[in-house]
Design a protein around this motif. Structure first.
Motif, short mmCIF file in Angstrom:
data_model
loop_
_atom_site.label_atom_id
_atom_site.label_comp_id
_atom_site.label_asym_id
_atom_site.label_seq_id
_atom_site.Cartn_x
_atom_site.Cartn_y
_atom_site.Cartn_z
N ARG A 154 0.82 -1.21 0.00
CA ARG A 154 0.00 0.00 0.00
C ARG A 154 0.85 1.26 0.00
NH1 ARG A 154 -4.76 -1.70 3.10
NH2 ARG A 154 -6.07 -2.70 1.54
N GLY A 155 1.98 1.22 0.66
CA GLY A 155 2.86 2.39 0.71
C GLY A 155 3.66 2.49 -0.58
N GLY A 156 4.73 3.25 -0.54
CA GLY A 156 5.60 3.37 -1.72
C GLY A 156 6.48 2.14 -1.83
N ALA A 197 17.94 21.55 -2.29
CA ALA A 197 16.84 22.14 -1.53
C ALA A 197 15.49 21.57 -1.99
CB ALA A 197 16.87 23.66 -1.68
N VAL A 198 15.32 21.41 -3.30
CA VAL A 198 14.07 20.84 -3.82
C VAL A 198 13.91 19.40 -3.33
CG1 VAL A 198 12.83 20.11 -5.89
CG2 VAL A 198 14.03 22.30 -5.88
N ALA A 257 12.85 19.32 0.19
CA ALA A 257 11.43 19.68 0.34
C ALA A 257 10.52 18.51 -0.04
CB ALA A 257 11.11 20.91 -0.51
N LEU A 258 10.94 17.73 -1.03
CA LEU A 258 10.11 16.60 -1.50
C LEU A 258 10.32 15.36 -0.65
CD1 LEU A 258 10.32 16.89 -5.38
CD2 LEU A 258 8.30 17.17 -3.94
N PRO A 269 9.53 14.16 2.26
CA PRO A 269 8.44 13.42 2.93
C PRO A 269 7.48 12.71 1.99
CG PRO A 269 8.60 15.73 3.70
CD PRO A 269 9.46 15.60 2.50
N PHE A 270 7.60 12.90 0.67
CA PHE A 270 6.51 12.49 -0.22
C PHE A 270 6.79 11.26 -1.07
CE2 PHE A 270 5.92 17.03 0.59
CZ PHE A 270 4.71 16.95 1.26
N ASP A 271 7.92 10.60 -0.87
CA ASP A 271 8.18 9.37 -1.60
C ASP A 271 8.15 9.59 -3.11
OD1 ASP A 271 8.83 6.75 -1.87
OD2 ASP A 271 6.83 5.95 -1.52
N ILE A 272 8.63 10.72 -3.56
CA ILE A 272 8.80 10.99 -4.99
C ILE A 272 10.05 11.84 -5.12
CG2 ILE A 272 7.45 13.14 -5.04
CD1 ILE A 272 6.62 12.46 -7.87
N VAL A 309 11.28 17.20 -12.25
CA VAL A 309 11.45 16.37 -11.05
C VAL A 309 11.24 14.92 -11.46
CG1 VAL A 309 10.50 15.84 -8.77
CG2 VAL A 309 10.61 18.22 -9.54
N ASP A 339 9.95 11.27 -11.55
CA ASP A 339 8.75 10.61 -11.06
C ASP A 339 8.98 9.10 -11.09
OD1 ASP A 339 8.36 9.77 -13.67
OD2 ASP A 339 6.97 11.39 -14.11
N ILE A 340 7.89 8.33 -11.07
CA ILE A 340 8.06 6.87 -10.96
C ILE A 340 8.79 6.25 -12.15
CG2 ILE A 340 6.11 6.49 -9.40
CD1 ILE A 340 4.43 5.73 -11.80
#
Lengths: 289, 289
Positions: free
Chosen positions: B114-116, B170-171, B174-175, B177-180, B194, B196-197
């Motif tokens: 269910r998670g990443g 820095a980007v 910032a990202l 926490p979001f698993d991406i 950025v 992605d999958i």
């Protein structure tokens, strides 16, 4: 930032100059102004604005880089208040023919080009304000074109979609400082893709392709597109926009719907957009700002 | 998180089981283990690991979803310490044939799915540790495969590239926490795209296409790819990896070089990567963690 919509609108001086880029929005803004008793004068940008549709309105053609000529035309038409609306592909410095006034202000323009698109538009906006004009936003002159709060579609987001919306907003907030990512696609809690300089339609096409290639395995009809203004974005120059094409992209990407920030998002061709959403049972929701 | 590399390495028990996904890295890890006097036993994952190259090593084939069988084989081979390495396309739940042990633990596996991807691998890792095994990382068993601090290329980042690197980090922070977004491309201060999958190679191909289409107007040889582990990522299961193909992508995307986190990034086929970088005058730098 634009002043509060109501207070600003009360002091809008007619006629309003509509600096018109590409797409249908400049004409929707002009129609909305006229419907509220304010005379629109269009200043279509050469190479961006539709030459056929502009014929329906009083208009004077202008060019990027010809700020001196543009300001002369704004004055000739008696337009103190100016609104910029429509799409504009970022021009190359070497392709622009600058007039004398622009060259005099070239230092500012160059600085404006160094930052992101926001900075470019804000930079030009500052030059115009130094010239005695006032840059106003859609919020000020045509607030009826903005997304309201709540669902404008028959479909409503499921709890699953609501969780995806929350996650999407959190990602966009985190990306706020970086002048990227006005939109994000979240499916079942996974952040699938972030909008880049290609824009939202390309983002949705990418997600559709990832689904076709089997990289996204979630069932069709799950996931959301979340759009929000960048933090620090000057909402007079660059509001996020959704329209029928966005919804077509959402459908092709197999998502459940789209969530935007109410009051800070333009709903272009809302009737066609809602008709399409309802036909495909997609939700379109305006979130509290 | 993995324990400190030196202290953990000192208690690694031979033989080490190498759970082997796709790509060249499982064989590099096996070679590195052997060079340090530790016997590797490969457990190639069906459908992911290269069947030809695996023949060079002692090996037992395993399947995703067959945890019971896998744990039996690990025990038969005397492998207490296990390392997972290589690429693994996320399998679909419906395509996996589960064995009895896995079905008994299915609650955990489903939660893991269910998670990443991180959660999936961590979930399987937890099941293995409950079975008495120890999951170790590349840092523990083959630290010589990790990027060192500093430039391994002849080219060094310019001040412009250094600023892009800072912005990229820095980007990614910032990202976190979001698993991406394990990677980002920054050109002249603009965050262009950025990851992605689809992963880093696809990100670089996207940037190359944006350049071809004129959407990126910066001169060739400007901009950086910055890669960093996601915050909270379990570095035993999923370290960022660069190799010759990454550098080819960087060259095609017209960038100046690549920056990664030293000690937390695998350098696959480093000789070929450095040769390619030096031929194209690209920089490859390991940043302090």
């Amino acid at each position: 930032m634009a002043a509060d919509a109501t207070s600003a609108a009360s002091v809008i001086s007619s006629p309003v100059g509509v600096i018109a880029g590409g797409g249908a929005m400049p004409f929707a803004v002009a129609d909305s102004l006229a419907a509220h008793g304010i005379t629109p004068v269009l200043f279509p940008l050469r190479g961006a604005c539709d030459p056929a549709r502009v014929e329906e309105f009083r208009h004077r053609w202008i060019s990027v880089g010809q700020l001196g000529r543009a300001m002369r035309l704004f004055r000739e038409e008696g337009c103190r208040d100016l609104v910029f609306i429509g799409t504009l592909v970022r021009p190359s410095l070497t392709e622009i023919r600058f007039d004398v006034t622009t060259l005099r202000l070239l230092g500012n323009v160059i600085r404006a080009f160094r930052g992101g698109d926001d900075h470019l538009l804000s930079g030009v906006g500052r030059i115009l304000e130094q010239g005695g004009f006032r840059m106003v936003g859609i919020k000020d002159v045509a607030p009826d074109l903005l997304m309201p709060e709540g669902c404008i579609s028959r479909a409503w987001p499921s709890d699953n979609s609501k969780a995806d919306i929350e996650r999407g907003r959190a990602v966009l907030t985190a990306l706020g400082p970086f002048d990227i990512g006005q939109a994000v696609v979240v499916i079942d809690g996974h952040v699938v893709a972030v909008e880049d300089i290609e824009g939202t339609d390309a983002l949705l096409a990418r997600v559709a392709r990832l689904r076709e290639e089997g990289r996204i395995r979630a069932a069709t009809g799950r996931g959301v597109l979340v759009k929000a203004p960048k933090s620090g974005q000057d909402l007079r120059f660059d509001l996020p926009t959704i329209g029928p094409r966005t919804l077509e992209g959402v459908a092709k990407a197999g998502l459940a719907g789209i969530a935007v920030v109410a009051g800070n998002t333009i709903a272009a061709e809302p009737q066609a957009m809602i008709a399409f959403a309802d036909a495909k049972y997609l939700f379109v929701i305006g979130l509290p700002a």
